[in-house]
Design a protein around this motif. Structure first.
Motif, mmCIF file in Angstrom:
data_model
loop_
_atom_site.group_PDB
_atom_site.id
_atom_site.type_symbol
_atom_site.label_atom_id
_atom_site.label_comp_id
_atom_site.label_asym_id
_atom_site.label_seq_id
_atom_site.Cartn_x
_atom_site.Cartn_y
_atom_site.Cartn_z
ATOM 1 N N ARG A 129 -3.587 45.909 13.669
ATOM 2 C CA ARG A 129 -3.533 44.442 13.775
ATOM 3 C C ARG A 129 -4.583 43.790 12.887
ATOM 4 O O ARG A 129 -4.302 42.774 12.229
ATOM 5 N N ASP A 130 -5.774 44.370 12.834
ATOM 6 C CA ASP A 130 -6.853 43.769 12.047
ATOM 7 C C ASP A 130 -6.496 43.703 10.562
ATOM 8 O O ASP A 130 -6.715 42.673 9.912
ATOM 9 N N ILE A 131 -5.949 44.798 10.021
ATOM 10 C CA ILE A 131 -5.650 44.783 8.589
ATOM 11 C C ILE A 131 -4.442 43.903 8.288
ATOM 12 O O ILE A 131 -4.385 43.260 7.240
ATOM 13 N N VAL A 132 -3.485 43.840 9.207
ATOM 14 C CA VAL A 132 -2.341 42.935 9.002
ATOM 15 C C VAL A 132 -2.817 41.488 8.989
ATOM 16 O O VAL A 132 -2.407 40.689 8.135
ATOM 17 N N GLU A 133 -3.692 41.140 9.914
ATOM 18 C CA GLU A 133 -4.208 39.771 9.947
ATOM 19 C C GLU A 133 -4.999 39.454 8.679
ATOM 20 O O GLU A 133 -4.902 38.359 8.122
ATOM 21 N N GLU A 134 -5.771 40.428 8.207
ATOM 22 C CA GLU A 134 -6.571 40.233 6.986
ATOM 23 C C GLU A 134 -5.672 39.989 5.775
ATOM 24 O O GLU A 134 -5.889 39.050 4.992
ATOM 25 N N LYS A 135 -4.656 40.829 5.604
ATOM 26 C CA LYS A 135 -3.787 40.703 4.432
ATOM 27 C C LYS A 135 -2.815 39.537 4.582
ATOM 28 O O LYS A 135 -2.411 38.939 3.574
ATOM 29 N N ALA A 136 -2.442 39.193 5.804
ATOM 30 C CA ALA A 136 -1.605 38.015 6.012
ATOM 31 C C ALA A 136 -2.351 36.757 5.579
ATOM 32 O O ALA A 136 -1.753 35.817 5.032
ATOM 33 N N ALA A 137 -3.660 36.748 5.803
ATOM 34 C CA ALA A 137 -4.465 35.603 5.364
ATOM 35 C C ALA A 137 -4.493 35.517 3.843
ATOM 36 O O ALA A 137 -4.472 34.414 3.268
ATOM 37 N N VAL A 138 -4.522 36.668 3.169
ATOM 38 C CA VAL A 138 -4.474 36.691 1.699
ATOM 39 C C VAL A 138 -3.140 36.125 1.216
ATOM 40 O O VAL A 138 -3.090 35.283 0.313
ATOM 41 N N ILE A 139 -2.050 36.596 1.817
ATOM 42 C CA ILE A 139 -0.719 36.115 1.436
ATOM 43 C C ILE A 139 -0.591 34.618 1.705
ATOM 44 O O ILE A 139 -0.027 33.869 0.897
ATOM 45 N N ALA A 140 -1.133 34.162 2.835
ATOM 46 C CA ALA A 140 -1.082 32.737 3.165
ATOM 47 C C ALA A 140 -1.831 31.901 2.127
ATOM 48 O O ALA A 140 -1.400 30.790 1.772
ATOM 49 N N ARG A 141 -2.929 32.430 1.623
ATOM 50 C CA ARG A 141 -3.688 31.725 0.588
ATOM 51 C C ARG A 141 -2.890 31.666 -0.719
ATOM 52 O O ARG A 141 -2.883 30.632 -1.400
#
Length: 219
Positions: free
Chosen positions: A138-150
């Motif tokens: 979950r932590d890495i998905v949230e981290e990379k989802a934030a990158v994609i959102a940016r």
């Protein structure tokens, strides 16, 4: 990874090269045994025999069959998450996502046993991996989802839900490992065939990128 999921050798401050090699040998052997007999049918004796070592020696590294099984699954998860973690927030979105998809497809081609064993665990509700999935994954998905959102906010990707985009990439790429029998039934060959692998890469990336890259104005 949680300390209770680590082997005795891995937890040791003086872990040697031989210990590391023996642990990998055990996990490789366990993958074969669990893939053949399942968790319930597999025994520590079978794994020790497959690894070419005595049972007492194996038990130095892992106390229980469950510990070996969990280690095989967490090793698979670590393998999958490594290229995901390498996605560069400052890189070009198309290049970064393309590299990740290609890496995941290569993993499906090269490590189908690991993928199918992992799928079996998840289909049962992940009784042994639920804590890892709810933390490390979950932590890495949230981290990379934030990158994609940016990237989306910057207009570099089309507006899609970042987490569901990740789910879609996993579904498209892991299909080639988990449903290899179905693919072979239709095509007569699997993703290990270079032509099938090349077509899979081109098709998955073509469809994915058409959907997520911003539409460029027609001149």
């Amino acid at each position: 990874m949680d300390d209770q999921l680590m082997s005795r050798a891995a937890a040791s401050k003086k872990r040697t090269r031989i210990q590391a090699e023996n642990e990998e040998k055990i996990l490789d052997a366990a993958l074969e045994v669990f893939s053949t007999f399942g968790f319930r049918g597999a025994t520590v004796d079978q794994i020790a025999a497959q690894a070419g070592m005595s049972k007492p020696n194996l038990l130095y590294y892992f106390r229980r069959k469950q510990d070996i099984y969990t280690a095989v699954l967490t090793r698979t998860l670590d393998m999958w998450l490594t290229p995901f973690g390498e996605m560069d927030p400052d890189g070009d979105p198309e290049g970064e996502i393309t590299a990740y998809v290609r890496a995941k497809l290569a993993q499906s081609r090269d490590h189908p046993q690991e993928s199918r064993l992992f799928l079996g665990e998840v289909m049962q509700g992940a009784p042994l991996l639920s804590a890892v999935l709810a933390t490390d994954l979950r932590d890495i998905v949230e981290e990379k989802a934030a990158v994609i959102a940016r990237w989306i906010a910057d207009g570099r990707l089309a507006p899609v839900d970042p987490v569901h985009l990740v789910f879609m990439i996993w579904a498209m790429t892991q299909h080639y490992a988990d449903f290899d029998t179905q693919i072979r039934a239709v095509l007569g060959k699997g993703v290990s065939d270079p032509a099938v692998f090349a077509t899979a890469n081109d098709t998955v990336l073509g469809v994915l990128m058409t959907g997520i890259l911003p539409r460029r104005p027609v001149p």
